[in-house]
Design a protein around this motif. Structure first.
Motif, PDB file in Angstrom:
ATOM      1  N   TYR A  16       0.834  -1.209   0.000  1.00 32.14           N
ATOM      2  CA  TYR A  16       0.000   0.000   0.000  1.00 32.14           C
ATOM      3  C   TYR A  16       0.870   1.260   0.000  1.00 32.14           C
ATOM      4  CZ  TYR A  16      -3.490   3.446   1.199  1.00 32.14           C
ATOM      5  OH  TYR A  16      -4.297   4.543   1.164  1.00 32.14           O
ATOM      6  N   LEU A  17       1.874   1.290   0.869  1.00 32.93           N
ATOM      7  CA  LEU A  17       2.734   2.476   0.945  1.00 32.93           C
ATOM      8  C   LEU A  17       3.548   2.654  -0.333  1.00 32.93           C
ATOM      9  CD1 LEU A  17       3.939   2.283   4.649  1.00 32.93           C
ATOM     10  CD2 LEU A  17       2.220   3.826   3.656  1.00 32.93           C
ATOM     11  N   ALA A  20       1.123   4.101  -2.857  1.00 34.29           N
ATOM     12  CA  ALA A  20       0.508   5.381  -2.486  1.00 34.29           C
ATOM     13  C   ALA A  20       1.185   6.559  -3.191  1.00 34.29           C
ATOM     14  CB  ALA A  20       0.549   5.577  -0.974  1.00 34.29           C
ATOM     15  N   GLY A  21       2.449   6.440  -3.476  1.00 30.66           N
ATOM     16  CA  GLY A  21       3.137   7.505  -4.197  1.00 30.66           C
ATOM     17  C   GLY A  21       3.729   8.583  -3.318  1.00 30.66           C
ATOM     18  N   GLN A  22       3.376   8.622  -2.053  1.00 33.60           N
ATOM     19  CA  GLN A  22       3.956   9.593  -1.131  1.00 33.60           C
ATOM     20  C   GLN A  22       3.909   9.008   0.275  1.00 33.60           C
ATOM     21  OE1 GLN A  22       1.694  13.151  -1.321  1.00 33.60           O
ATOM     22  NE2 GLN A  22      -0.249  12.182  -0.895  1.00 33.60           N
ATOM     23  N   ALA A  23       4.737   9.525   1.142  1.00 36.51           N
ATOM     24  CA  ALA A  23       4.790   9.017   2.512  1.00 36.51           C
ATOM     25  C   ALA A  23       4.309  10.103   3.467  1.00 36.51           C
ATOM     26  CB  ALA A  23       6.210   8.601   2.863  1.00 36.51           C
ATOM     27  N   GLY A  24       3.530   9.715   4.425  1.00 36.24           N
ATOM     28  CA  GLY A  24       3.029  10.642   5.424  1.00 36.24           C
ATOM     29  C   GLY A  24       2.206   9.893   6.446  1.00 36.24           C
ATOM     30  N   HIS A  26      -0.951  10.244   7.199  1.00 37.37           N
ATOM     31  CA  HIS A  26      -2.246   9.828   6.669  1.00 37.37           C
ATOM     32  C   HIS A  26      -2.125   8.537   5.869  1.00 37.37           C
ATOM     33  CE1 HIS A  26      -5.649   9.911   3.780  1.00 37.37           C
ATOM     34  NE2 HIS A  26      -6.320  10.275   4.873  1.00 37.37           N
ATOM     35  N   GLU A  27      -1.124   8.429   5.013  1.00 39.50           N
ATOM     36  CA  GLU A  27      -0.919   7.220   4.217  1.00 39.50           C
ATOM     37  C   GLU A  27      -0.584   6.033   5.112  1.00 39.50           C
ATOM     38  OE1 GLU A  27       0.464  10.125   3.336  1.00 39.50           O
ATOM     39  OE2 GLU A  27      -0.774  10.527   1.581  1.00 39.50           O
ATOM     40  N   ALA A  28       0.240   6.260   6.147  1.00 40.39           N
ATOM     41  CA  ALA A  28       0.617   5.174   7.051  1.00 40.39           C
ATOM     42  C   ALA A  28      -0.595   4.648   7.820  1.00 40.39           C
ATOM     43  CB  ALA A  28       1.698   5.635   8.017  1.00 40.39           C
ATOM     44  N   THR A  30      -3.849   4.972   6.976  1.00 37.54           N
ATOM     45  CA  THR A  30      -4.753   4.338   6.015  1.00 37.54           C
ATOM     46  C   THR A  30      -4.213   2.974   5.595  1.00 37.54           C
ATOM     47  OG1 THR A  30      -5.414   6.506   5.208  1.00 37.54           O
ATOM     48  CG2 THR A  30      -5.925   4.626   3.803  1.00 37.54           C
ATOM     49  N   GLY A  31      -2.916   2.902   5.350  1.00 36.23           N
ATOM     50  CA  GLY A  31      -2.285   1.639   4.972  1.00 36.23           C
ATOM     51  C   GLY A  31      -2.407   0.591   6.066  1.00 36.23           C
TER      52      GLY A  31
END
Length: 156
Positions: A16-17, A20-24, A26-28, A30-31
């Motif tokens: 997923y990460l 996602a195309g970017q790290a942050g 919110h992504e972590a 959600t992942g």
């Protein structure tokens, strides 16, 4: 069991990460949630499955080999389709390839067969039409000239 579940969760989180195309944060988060839901879903399916599958040691190596061949296969496919568009020729061939089926009752062989058919069908220049049980061959559709005979255990 717990180690396998953790490995599945971590692998799904990494996937997923990576996509996602970017790290942050919110992504972590959600992942982590998506990976948890998918891990629970995979466990539920595995618990109710009538047939068991296991993935043998060579699966990752063959998957990496198939992924490494995507770019050259894409270029070959584009070239073949462009040539066919200009000449009007039919570039496809159905070929019978050796494919070691293995015992039907072994979960490792079931997993290998499933991965072999999937990996061979993901390439842009060929896909498996049929891999009948009890026969040690697969019918594969291929674009362009047939290449060298693949590994009979993996079709790639």
């Amino acid at each position: 069991m717990m180690l396998r579940t953790g490995a599945i969760w971590f692998g799904l989180l990494a996937l997923y990460l990576g996509l996602a195309g970017q790290a942050g944060l919110h992504e972590a988060l959600t992942g982590a949630i998506v990976a948890g839901l998918m891990t629970a879903w995979a466990g539920r399916i595995r618990g109710h499955a009538a047939r068991r599958y296991a993935f043998p040691a060579g699966t990752l190596r063959q998957g990496g080999r198939a992924l490494a061949g995507l770019l050259p296969a894409t270029v070959r496919t584009g070239r073949v389709l462009l040539r066919a568009a200009v000449s009007g020729a039919q570039p496809g061939h159905a070929l019978r390839r050796a494919f070691a089926h293995g015992p039907e009752t072994d979960p490792g062989e079931r997993g290998r067969r499933a991965c072999a058919v999937l990996l061979a069908s993901l390439t842009p220049d060929r896909f498996v039409l049929r891999a009948d049980p009890g026969r040690d061959e697969a019918l594969v559709h291929s674009l362009g000239r047939p290449g060298p005979a693949p590994d009979p255990r993996w079709l790639v």
